[in-house]
Design an enzyme around this catalytic site. Sequence first.
Site, PDB file in Angstrom:
ATOM      1  N   GLY A  35       0.813  -1.214   0.000  1.00 39.60           N
ATOM      2  CA  GLY A  35       0.000   0.000   0.000  1.00 39.60           C
ATOM      3  C   GLY A  35       0.846   1.263   0.000  1.00 39.60           C
ATOM      4  CG  HIS A  41       3.375   0.999  -5.412  1.00 34.77           C
ATOM      5  ND1 HIS A  41       3.531   2.043  -4.530  1.00 34.77           N
ATOM      6  CD2 HIS A  41       3.988  -0.064  -4.837  1.00 34.77           C
ATOM      7  CE1 HIS A  41       4.200   1.636  -3.477  1.00 34.77           C
ATOM      8  NE2 HIS A  41       4.495   0.361  -3.632  1.00 34.77           N
ATOM      9  CG  ASP A 154      12.143  -2.947  -2.971  1.00 38.33           C
ATOM     10  OD1 ASP A 154      12.756  -2.435  -2.037  1.00 38.33           O
ATOM     11  OD2 ASP A 154      11.039  -2.530  -3.375  1.00 38.33           O
ATOM     12  CB  SER A 190       5.927   3.661   0.782  1.00 35.29           C
ATOM     13  OG  SER A 190       5.336   3.006  -0.319  1.00 35.29           O
TER      14      SER A 190
END
Length: 283
Positions: A35, A41, A154, A190
Amino acid sequence: MTGSVPVVRTVSGLRAAVKAWRAAGESVALVPTMGALHEGHLTLVRLAKEKCARVVVSIFVNPAQFAPHEDFDRYPRDEAGDLAKLADIGCDLVWGPDRGEMYPEGFATRIVPGGAAEGLESDFRPHFFGGVATVCCKLFTQVLPDIAVFGEKDYQQLCVVRRLVRDLDLPLEIVGAPTVREADGLAMSSRNAYLTPEQRRIAPTLHKAIANAAAAVSSGAAPEAAAMEARGQILAAGFDKVDYVEVRDAGTLAPATTGTGRPLRVLAAACLGKTRLIDNIAA
Ligand code: PAF
């Protein structure tokens, strides 16, 4: 804003939705997230939509990948905002289990990844890839997608997940997507939301330093010398701590050996106050 996106909270509800798509002959993509969605994203979701008829986005802040001293409680959460963004770009379904649905009472089985999971992030977050591999394995067997899309931001996680899928013969393809960056080069994350204005000003140096290291290695510099130079640049810019800057084999993440012709990757993690940023780039 265009309509809304359905959210399912139970494995049985998820399976029923995916089964109906399968019955209609539709392919399914999964984009796993925790989220607090940003443009990085949304780029993964758009890529998933290009490749499959249906896209499921999972939103689950996975407690198993946080150590007790880490930021699980303060990790940014904004489900209403996430759902609005996903509706806008045509996501078909959000898989949003609560903790009890993902890790039922008595949960006792964990994946222990090796290989690419060793070193780098694991030297600083030893529990991390066990938690990621366990939840990804569960997400894959819950959704049963044809593909799952992960960001190269990542990079070590992407390598670990690829290995997991190969080693356990999980029937899906892992698709990696290039890192989305702010105009000044900072990789979208994030955790950027934690940065003060002054830290935000310093943060893009992480990208600049590893890009310099990658350029140096490509022009024949020794990997260790290029990495050391980058560590110096990151600290000189005002970062409080460099956890690592390493040049590794891009496929296995083993220490780089030059002259083999194999692709290399520069990976780094550094802290601005309590905020830890990671980044990587092809060399
Ligand atoms: O990259 C992330 O957001 C998480 O590690 C993932 C893959 C969703 C697993 O919790």
